[in-house]
Design an enzyme around this catalytic site. Structure first.
Site, PDB file in Angstrom:
ATOM      1  N   LYS A  61     -15.939  16.801  -5.199  1.00 30.17           N
ATOM      2  CA  LYS A  61     -15.434  18.127  -5.560  1.00 30.17           C
ATOM      3  C   LYS A  61     -15.826  18.522  -6.983  1.00 30.17           C
ATOM      4  O   LYS A  61     -15.216  19.395  -7.594  1.00 30.17           O
ATOM      5  CB  LYS A  61     -13.913  18.239  -5.392  1.00 30.17           C
ATOM      6  CG  LYS A  61     -13.397  17.862  -4.003  1.00 30.17           C
ATOM      7  CD  LYS A  61     -14.208  18.496  -2.881  1.00 30.17           C
ATOM      8  CE  LYS A  61     -14.202  20.025  -2.938  1.00 30.17           C
ATOM      9  NZ  LYS A  61     -15.107  20.615  -1.917  1.00 30.17           N
ATOM     10  N   ARG A 107     -15.972  18.181 -13.202  1.00 32.47           N
ATOM     11  CA  ARG A 107     -15.255  19.417 -13.512  1.00 32.47           C
ATOM     12  C   ARG A 107     -13.986  19.053 -14.281  1.00 32.47           C
ATOM     13  O   ARG A 107     -13.626  17.868 -14.382  1.00 32.47           O
ATOM     14  CB  ARG A 107     -14.882  20.170 -12.229  1.00 32.47           C
ATOM     15  CG  ARG A 107     -16.076  20.641 -11.421  1.00 32.47           C
ATOM     16  CD  ARG A 107     -15.636  21.512 -10.268  1.00 32.47           C
ATOM     17  NE  ARG A 107     -15.080  22.786 -10.751  1.00 32.47           N
ATOM     18  CZ  ARG A 107     -14.418  23.643  -9.975  1.00 32.47           C
ATOM     19  NH1 ARG A 107     -14.208  23.357  -8.704  1.00 32.47           N
ATOM     20  NH2 ARG A 107     -13.964  24.775 -10.478  1.00 32.47           N
ATOM     21  N   ILE A 130     -10.247  28.966  -1.941  1.00 32.43           N
ATOM     22  CA  ILE A 130      -9.176  29.450  -2.814  1.00 32.43           C
ATOM     23  C   ILE A 130      -8.123  28.359  -2.931  1.00 32.43           C
ATOM     24  O   ILE A 130      -7.607  27.856  -1.921  1.00 32.43           O
ATOM     25  CB  ILE A 130      -8.551  30.743  -2.245  1.00 32.43           C
ATOM     26  CG1 ILE A 130      -9.613  31.846  -2.178  1.00 32.43           C
ATOM     27  CG2 ILE A 130      -7.362  31.186  -3.085  1.00 32.43           C
ATOM     28  CD1 ILE A 130      -9.131  33.121  -1.511  1.00 32.43           C
ATOM     29  N   HIS A 131      -7.805  27.970  -4.156  1.00 36.18           N
ATOM     30  CA  HIS A 131      -6.818  26.910  -4.385  1.00 36.18           C
ATOM     31  C   HIS A 131      -5.397  27.439  -4.210  1.00 36.18           C
ATOM     32  O   HIS A 131      -5.115  28.599  -4.546  1.00 36.18           O
ATOM     33  CB  HIS A 131      -6.963  26.338  -5.795  1.00 36.18           C
ATOM     34  CG  HIS A 131      -8.246  25.609  -6.011  1.00 36.18           C
ATOM     35  ND1 HIS A 131      -8.587  25.020  -7.208  1.00 36.18           N
ATOM     36  CD2 HIS A 131      -9.288  25.344  -5.172  1.00 36.18           C
ATOM     37  CE1 HIS A 131      -9.766  24.443  -7.110  1.00 36.18           C
ATOM     38  NE2 HIS A 131     -10.210  24.631  -5.890  1.00 36.18           N
TER      39      HIS A 131
END
EC number: 2.8.2.-
Length: 345
Positions: A99, A182, A311-312
């Site tokens: 991710k 990230r 979308i988180h």
């Protein structure tokens, strides 16, 4: 009168025949000249001796998926020999992080004419059953390429699996390793979101992120939760450094790759000793998808799968604050080891 008509007809047939023969000769000459066309992206001489330092048009066609028979495994030995194609072990591997943007990085690097990607995650080094099949099994999972091209694969589970560094070292101790990261809390939530989506597709229920990330007994960060552990980058990197020097790693900023991909790709080109070939022309922002798509040429464009850019879910701000505070000392150590600083909170 009849004689004149016959003569006129013969004259017309002669003209038409001449035109047909002329067109045929032009086509033959045109086809013959295809092999002499200059490549779209010449490669510096470092990739091979004179005469092999440029990727011919056929290589680009193959690389863009026009020679489907090779990828489907239907090519004959004569075809493979004719194109001078081989299956090479990777000279670089994207080892993680899950991710972090591994798929986007792989697809973007594939824009470079000297890079050939393995389309699927091989999971050779992190899967005991696959690893037992041997290095030849692994090599045959690689795509066909020209000898001077670089084969790259990505399997993000490599980064966090204990046995992998030693196994890759035994294959190639000088291999180049790419890690894309990230902001740790964002990555953990993205990790959770992917699992949540899979549960929902199967009509299964799943805990909220807050309940998984925070230990209910201690109210502290739950380090047993895999999404949290994966984001402690320095812990995993230290295990890799027992086998490889830091110079063999390149850290890619996954957050920047989303918003401003070209500078990150140029840094990777330099790390892999590739001549600069990826340009802004190859990347265009798709407002509908919300991220950059790829342009190989005037005909072939490609966007990442629709599953990218999920979308988180909304997460309690106190939990986000607690996670960022937890990750902070690990982040500082990661900056120190890698020599690359990120603007993470």
């Amino acid at each position: 009168m009849l004689f004149k008509q016959q003569a006129l007809l013969r004259q017309k047939l002669f003209v038409l025949g001449s035109l047909a023969i002329g067109s045929l000769l032009y086509l033959v000459a045109r086809v013959g000249s295809l092999d002499r066309l200059q490549p779209l992206c010449p490669i510096d001489g470092r990739f091979g001796p004179r005469g092999q330092d440029e990727i011919p048009l056929r290589a680009l066609q193959f690389k863009r998926g026009l020679l489907h028979e090779f990828r489907k495994g239907n090519a004959t030995k004569e075809q493979i020999w004719l194109h001078n194609l081989v299956q090479q072990l990777p000279k670089a591997i994207i080892i993680g992080v899950r991710k972090g943007g591994t798929r986007a990085l792989l697809e973007m690097l594939n824009l470079h004419p000297a890079v050939v990607k393995a389309s699927q995650e091989i999971h050779f080094f992190d899967n005991d059953e696959n690893y037992a099949k041997g290095i030849e099994w692994y090599r045959k999972k690689m795509p066909f390429s020209y000898p001077h091209q670089i084969t790259i694969e990505k399997s993000p589970a490599y980064f966090i699996t204990e046995e992998v560094p030693e196994r890759i070292y035994k294959m190639n101790s000088s291999i180049k390793l790419l890690i894309i990261v990230r902001e740790p809390t964002t990555r953990a939530i993205s990790d959770y979101t992917q699992v949540l989506e899979g549960k929902e597709r199967k009509n299964k229920t799943y805990y909220k992120f807050e309940k998984l990330a925070i230990d209910p007994n201690t109210c502290e960060v739950n380090t047993k939760y895999k999404a949290v552990r994966t984001s402690i980058y320095t812990k995993h990197l230290e295990r890799w450094l027992k086998y490889f020097p830091i110079e063999q790693f390149h850290i890619v900023d996954g957050d920047r790759l989303i918003t401003e991909p070209l500078p990150e790709l140029q840094l990777v080109e330099k790390f892999l000793n590739l001549p600069p070939r990826i340009s802004q022309y190859n990347l265009y922002f798709n407002a509908t998808r919300g991220f950059y798509c790829l342009r190989f040429n005037i005909v072939f464009n490609k966007c990442l799968a629709g599953s990218k850019g999920r979308i988180h879910p909304e997460v309690d701000t106190s939990v986000i604050t607690k996670l960022r505070k937890f990750f902070h000392p690990f982040n500082q150590k990661f900056y120190q080891i890698t020599g690359r600083t990120f603007n993470w909170p």
